[in-house]
Design a protein around this motif. Structure first.
Motif, short mmCIF file in Angstrom:
data_model
loop_
_atom_site.label_atom_id
_atom_site.label_comp_id
_atom_site.label_asym_id
_atom_site.label_seq_id
_atom_site.Cartn_x
_atom_site.Cartn_y
_atom_site.Cartn_z
N ASP A 135 5.25 16.84 -3.95
CA ASP A 135 2.80 16.43 -4.19
C ASP A 135 3.23 15.23 -5.15
N ALA A 136 3.58 15.07 -6.00
CA ALA A 136 2.79 14.04 -7.09
C ALA A 136 3.11 12.54 -5.37
N ALA A 137 4.27 12.45 -5.03
CA ALA A 137 4.49 10.93 -3.91
C ALA A 137 2.78 11.15 -3.28
N GLN A 138 3.27 12.62 -2.58
CA GLN A 138 1.38 12.56 -1.50
C GLN A 138 -0.07 11.98 -2.16
N MET A 151 1.47 7.88 -0.20
CA MET A 151 2.70 8.19 0.11
C MET A 151 3.43 8.60 1.46
N ARG A 152 3.98 8.55 2.42
CA ARG A 152 4.55 9.09 3.19
C ARG A 152 5.68 9.91 2.19
N LEU A 161 10.09 23.29 1.87
CA LEU A 161 9.61 22.01 0.62
C LEU A 161 7.74 22.17 1.15
N ALA A 162 7.20 22.82 0.97
CA ALA A 162 6.15 23.48 1.41
C ALA A 162 5.11 22.26 0.77
N GLY A 163 4.00 21.70 2.81
CA GLY A 163 3.18 20.78 2.57
C GLY A 163 3.94 19.69 3.02
N PRO A 185 0.78 -1.55 0.58
CA PRO A 185 -0.07 0.33 0.12
C PRO A 185 1.18 1.43 0.32
N ALA A 186 0.39 2.50 -0.24
CA ALA A 186 1.17 3.67 -0.58
C ALA A 186 1.35 3.71 0.74
#
Length: 227
Positions: free
Chosen positions: A191-194, A198-199, A210-212, A176-177
């Protein structure tokens, strides 16, 4: 949710961006033209030259035109799979002769060893080819680090700023991601991984933002269990 696997970027994360732009790229620019000329009639390299023609949509390009296309792509830092593969082959020669040693930050070396010993599966995801990834870790300043990694991913899995790429990697890992921690210095990649589930943890080695995302200055500050 416990982390089972750690997926790491290379450039700017485990390794210096300067190494890529001041060592690897100049070496490839210098040696790639002669390499392409020498392998134009050889398999499977000739297939790579055809791949360049296909990606450039210039099916009739001769060898010198193919070289010009590759050098133009390098100048523009184009993430073309055929270019990345050919660069990897050229770099392999440099690594094998000892002209190049892969840069890896000492804090990354220490953490990767510790994480593997603690049972985390380690993977690499870079825009450089899988071959290039294995070279930078296999011929690193810290010795052969390839035994630390369980697998490698490149642009054949998709581009690094696209959510679907990370979903494909999670599927390939059969996890699971949310059980995967992704490390990068680029906010769009994080952002794309999140977005895939993914963590994430950002590497801001120059105290950037690195915002967010959780951001640290080096690998010593990362505790996978905290994610």
């Amino acid at each position: 949710m416990s982390i089972k696997a750690i997926l790491t970027d290379i450039e700017g994360t485990t390794s210096s961006i300067a190494f890529v732009y001041e060592v690897l790229f100049p070496y490839a620019k210098l040696h790639l033209p002669d390499y392409v000329r020498a392998c134009a009639e050889q398999e499977p390299q000739a297939q790579l030259l055809q791949a360049v023609r296909d990606e450039a949509q210039e099916p009739q390009a001769d060898v010198e035109r193919v070289i010009a296309i590759l050098l133009q792509w390098m100048e523009g830092d184009v993430k073309a799979t055929s270019l990345k593969t050919l660069q990897g082959l050229v770099w392999q020669q440099g690594y094998e002769t000892g002209e190049i040693k892969g840069h890896v930050y000492p804090d990354a070396v220490t953490a990767l060893h510790a994480w593997q010993q603690h049972g985390y599966a380690l993977y690499v995801y870079s825009s450089g080819s899988v071959q290039a990834q294995k070279l930078i870790f296999g011929y690193s300043v810290a010795g052969d680090l390839t035994p630390l990694f369980s697998g490698y991913f490149d642009t054949t899995s998709g581009h690094k700023r696209e959510q679907e790429s990370y979903a494909r990697i999670a599927q390939a890992l059969d996890l699971p991601a949310e059980h995967i921690l992704f490390l990068s210095d680029v906010v769009e990649e994080l952002d794309a991984a999140q977005a895939s589930g993914m963590r994430t943890c950002g590497l801001a080695r120059n105290q950037g933002v690195l915002a967010g995302h959780v951001a640290v200055e080096n690998f010593a500050q990362i505790d996978p269990a905290a994610f």
